[in-house]
Motif scaffolding. Sequence first.
Motif, short mmCIF file in Angstrom:
data_model
loop_
_atom_site.label_atom_id
_atom_site.label_comp_id
_atom_site.label_asym_id
_atom_site.label_seq_id
_atom_site.Cartn_x
_atom_site.Cartn_y
_atom_site.Cartn_z
N LEU A 177 -78.50 -4.43 117.10
CA LEU A 177 -77.93 -3.58 118.08
C LEU A 177 -77.33 -2.44 117.37
N LEU A 178 -78.08 -1.14 117.53
CA LEU A 178 -77.40 0.04 116.94
C LEU A 178 -76.57 0.88 117.93
N GLU A 179 -77.01 0.77 119.20
CA GLU A 179 -76.27 1.60 120.17
C GLU A 179 -76.66 1.01 121.52
N ARG A 180 -75.67 1.00 122.28
CA ARG A 180 -75.56 0.56 123.78
C ARG A 180 -75.00 1.50 124.81
N ALA A 181 -75.27 1.36 125.89
CA ALA A 181 -74.61 1.77 127.13
C ALA A 181 -74.71 1.06 128.24
N ALA A 182 -73.84 1.14 129.43
CA ALA A 182 -74.10 0.50 130.31
C ALA A 182 -73.50 1.18 131.64
N VAL A 183 -74.10 1.10 132.97
CA VAL A 183 -73.59 1.85 134.06
C VAL A 183 -73.52 0.75 135.29
N PRO A 184 -72.42 0.84 136.00
CA PRO A 184 -72.77 -0.10 137.46
C PRO A 184 -74.01 0.14 138.28
N THR A 185 -74.79 -0.79 138.76
CA THR A 185 -75.82 -0.60 139.41
C THR A 185 -75.20 -0.28 140.90
N ARG A 186 -75.49 0.82 141.47
CA ARG A 186 -75.19 1.13 142.89
C ARG A 186 -75.65 0.21 143.82
N ASN A 187 -74.94 -0.52 144.37
CA ASN A 187 -75.35 -1.60 145.62
C ASN A 187 -75.30 -0.78 146.79
N GLY A 188 -75.84 -1.52 147.86
CA GLY A 188 -75.98 -1.09 149.12
C GLY A 188 -77.08 -1.01 149.76
N PRO A 189 -77.09 -0.85 151.18
CA PRO A 189 -78.26 -0.91 151.95
C PRO A 189 -79.29 -0.10 151.50
N ALA A 190 -80.54 -0.33 151.60
CA ALA A 190 -81.68 0.41 151.30
C ALA A 190 -81.76 1.72 152.18
N GLU A 191 -81.84 2.80 151.51
CA GLU A 191 -81.70 4.08 152.50
C GLU A 191 -82.63 4.86 151.89
N PRO A 192 -82.88 6.09 152.68
CA PRO A 192 -83.86 7.12 152.09
C PRO A 192 -83.10 7.57 150.85
N GLY A 193 -83.83 7.92 149.77
CA GLY A 193 -83.58 8.26 148.49
C GLY A 193 -82.96 7.08 147.69
N SER A 194 -82.76 6.09 147.88
CA SER A 194 -82.16 4.98 146.99
C SER A 194 -82.87 4.56 146.03
N ASP A 195 -84.33 4.74 145.84
CA ASP A 195 -84.95 4.30 144.70
C ASP A 195 -84.91 5.42 143.78
N GLU A 196 -84.91 6.56 144.36
CA GLU A 196 -84.89 7.91 143.57
C GLU A 196 -83.54 7.87 142.77
N ARG A 197 -82.65 7.45 143.34
CA ARG A 197 -81.18 7.40 142.73
C ARG A 197 -80.96 6.41 141.61
N LEU A 198 -81.66 5.31 142.21
CA LEU A 198 -81.86 4.24 140.77
C LEU A 198 -82.67 4.65 139.67
N TRP A 199 -83.71 5.41 139.81
CA TRP A 199 -84.38 5.77 138.81
C TRP A 199 -83.71 6.91 137.96
N ARG A 200 -83.11 7.96 138.68
CA ARG A 200 -82.27 9.02 137.95
C ARG A 200 -81.06 8.31 137.33
#
Length: 64
Positions: free
Chosen positions: A26-49
Amino acid sequence: MAELALAVDVGGTKMASGLVGLDGSLLERAAVPTRNGPAEPGSDERLWRDLAELVEQTANRSPG
């Protein structure tokens, strides 16, 4: 440039990405919290972003 593999893990509490050498190190790594919450318009796009930004952050720290 070294030959590397990009590993991505999308979980319920965090998303992680890493660069792995051909020998499995493993040469490099990074992590961020997954944003949780109810499905709402735009939440899929936010996850991909968020995931794209995480991968970019990992790739920018790539050795070589």
